[in-house]
Scaffold this active site. Structure first.
Site, PDB file in Angstrom:
ATOM      1  CG  ASN A   1       5.855   3.180  -7.327  1.00  0.00           C
ATOM      2  OD1 ASN A   1       6.514   2.915  -6.320  1.00  0.00           O
ATOM      3  ND2 ASN A   1       5.303   4.365  -7.537  1.00  0.00           N
ATOM      4  CD1 TRP A   2       5.169  -3.536  -5.745  1.00  0.00           C
ATOM      5  CD2 TRP A   2       6.756  -4.458  -4.458  1.00  0.00           C
ATOM      6  NE1 TRP A   2       5.356  -4.824  -6.162  1.00  0.00           N
ATOM      7  CE2 TRP A   2       6.322  -5.418  -5.391  1.00  0.00           C
ATOM      8  CE3 TRP A   2       7.753  -4.812  -3.541  1.00  0.00           C
ATOM      9  CZ2 TRP A   2       6.844  -6.704  -5.433  1.00  0.00           C
ATOM     10  CZ3 TRP A   2       8.280  -6.084  -3.579  1.00  0.00           C
ATOM     11  CH2 TRP A   2       7.835  -7.036  -4.515  1.00  0.00           C
ATOM     12  CE  LYS A   3       2.115   4.393  -5.963  1.00  0.00           C
ATOM     13  NZ  LYS A   3       0.938   5.233  -6.216  1.00  0.00           N
TER      14      LYS A   3
ATOM     15  CG  HIS B   1       5.433   8.843  -7.781  1.00  0.00           C
ATOM     16  ND1 HIS B   1       4.330   9.234  -7.054  1.00  0.00           N
ATOM     17  CD2 HIS B   1       5.044   7.784  -8.528  1.00  0.00           C
ATOM     18  CE1 HIS B   1       3.328   8.419  -7.341  1.00  0.00           C
ATOM     19  NE2 HIS B   1       3.726   7.536  -8.239  1.00  0.00           N
TER      20      HIS B   1
ATOM     21  CD  GLU C   1       1.968   8.195  -4.449  1.00  0.00           C
ATOM     22  OE1 GLU C   1       2.906   7.449  -4.120  1.00  0.00           O
ATOM     23  OE2 GLU C   1       0.949   7.784  -5.052  1.00  0.00           O
TER      24      GLU C   1
ATOM     25  CD  GLU D   1       2.995   7.428 -12.464  1.00  0.00           C
ATOM     26  OE1 GLU D   1       2.692   6.226 -12.491  1.00  0.00           O
ATOM     27  OE2 GLU D   1       3.375   7.998 -11.426  1.00  0.00           O
TER      28      GLU D   1
ATOM     29  N   GLY E   1      -3.973   5.845  -8.310  1.00  0.00           N
ATOM     30  CA  GLY E   1      -4.627   5.237  -7.150  1.00  0.00           C
ATOM     31  C   GLY E   1      -6.110   5.529  -7.060  1.00  0.00           C
TER      32      GLY E   1
ATOM     33  CB  SER F   1      -6.093   3.681 -12.344  1.00  0.00           C
ATOM     34  OG  SER F   1      -6.249   4.417 -11.144  1.00  0.00           O
TER      35      SER F   1
ATOM     36  N   GLY G   1       1.168   0.928  -9.706  1.00  0.00           N
ATOM     37  CA  GLY G   1       1.164   0.919  -8.244  1.00  0.00           C
ATOM     38  C   GLY G   1       0.311  -0.221  -7.726  1.00  0.00           C
ATOM     39  N   GLY G   2      -0.941   0.076  -7.423  1.00  0.00           N
ATOM     40  CA  GLY G   2      -1.857  -0.888  -6.806  1.00  0.00           C
ATOM     41  C   GLY G   2      -1.858  -2.279  -7.415  1.00  0.00           C
TER      42      GLY G   2
HETATM   43  P1  PGA Z   1      -1.565   3.238  -9.365  1.00  0.00           P
HETATM   44  O1  PGA Z   1      -0.196   4.034  -9.087  1.00  0.00           O
HETATM   45  O2  PGA Z   1      -1.259   2.197 -10.384  1.00  0.00           O
HETATM   46  O3  PGA Z   1      -1.931   2.652  -8.022  1.00  0.00           O
HETATM   47  O4  PGA Z   1      -2.541   4.241  -9.851  1.00  0.00           O
HETATM   48  C1  PGA Z   1       0.665   4.362 -10.138  1.00  0.00           C
HETATM   49  C2  PGA Z   1       1.855   5.127  -9.606  1.00  0.00           C
HETATM   50  O5  PGA Z   1       1.698   5.905  -8.669  1.00  0.00           O
HETATM   51  O6  PGA Z   1       2.970   4.985 -10.109  1.00  0.00           O
END
Ligand code: PGA
Length: 250
Positions: free
Chosen positions: A10-12, A96, A98, A168, A174, A214, A235-236
């Site tokens: 997930n590159w956001k 998600h 976010e 999640e 993050g 994470s 994500g990251g």
């Molecule tokens: P993260 O994000 O791996 O940076 O914690 C995961 C996500 O939001 O899907």
């Protein structure tokens, strides 16, 4: 435990089309050809078409990070299920945290999106998970129940086959503070129990439940070794081709 993991990047709101192209070119060289896992990359909408071209022939699928619940119309700035499908997406991430927190998405709204996505032949990666306050107040399992009940309302036995649940915990996203494999496993087991009650034992067993928050190349193996963890939403650590390939080459 599914032998084949579903590993989703997930590159956001990261990477221009040029950066996405350079990632894909590098990643294709790094990821094992005989990789048994299913890999999905979810770039920004604007990079989907270019990514689709570069992924042609590779065993890597494309996904979108969001979509609108209406099929089409006067919704300035929005994007529809058929548009992302046309751009090469097999998957779409919905719900998600976010989107829930920064864009006020409710379970009811997410439910509408889930149904539209399924109607358009997309596979849904439905995100659920509790906040730190909710965990500290021992509300985790109730929150998960509530999110599943409402996000999957009127999604029938046929639809659920194309839904992947991404657990999640918001406090792990993050933050560098992943849930322990045991904490994730406990939540995943609970999700299977909910699915068995809502649907049946087969759905409970067959639905892929992936963990997000994470995940990185250092902790992914241990998470993947848990009985009920069928993959990860990342994500990251998915922004760097080397680190994402290391996770995928599991
Ligand atoms: P993260 O994000 O791996 O940076 O914690 C995961 C996500 O939001 O899907």
């Amino acid at each position: 435990m599914a032998a084949k993991k579903l590993i989703v990047a997930n590159w956001k709101m990261n990477k221009t089309a040029k950066e996405a192209a350079s990632f894909i070119t590098d990643f294709k060289k790094l990821v094992f050809n005989e990789n048994p896992n299913e890999i999905v990359i979810c770039p920004a909408f604007i990079c989907l078409n270019e990514s689709k071209k570069l992924l042609k022939g590779a065993k890597i699928s494309l996904g979108a990070q969001n979509m609108h619940f209406e099929e089409k119309g006067a919704f300035t700035g929005e994007i529809s299920a058929s548009m992302i499908k046309d751009a090469g997406c097999k998957y779409v991430i919905l719900g998600h945290s976010e989107r829930r927190n920064y864009f006020s998405e409710s379970n009811e709204l997410i439910n509408k999106k889930v149904k539209t996505a399924l109607k358009n032949g997309l596979k849904v990666i439905l995100c659920i998970g509790e906040s730190l306050r909710q965990r500290e107040n021992s509300e985790t399992m109730n929150i998960i129940q509530n999110q599943i009940d409402n996000c999957l309302k009127t999604v029938g036995g046929e639809g659920i086959r194309n839904v992947i649940i991404a657990y999640e915990p918001v406090w792990a996203i993050g933050t560098g503070k992943n849930a322990t494999p045991e904490q994730a496993e406990e939540a995943h087991q609970h999700i299977r129990k909910i699915l068995a009650e809502l649907y049946n034992a087969i759905v409970s067993k067959d639905t892929r439940i992936i963990y997000g928050g994470s995940v990185n190349a250092d902790n992914s193996k241990e998470l993947f070794s848990m009985e009920n963890i069928d993959g990860a939403l990342i994500g990251g650590a998915s922004l760097d081709a080397k680190s994402f390939a290391k996770i995928c080459n599991y």
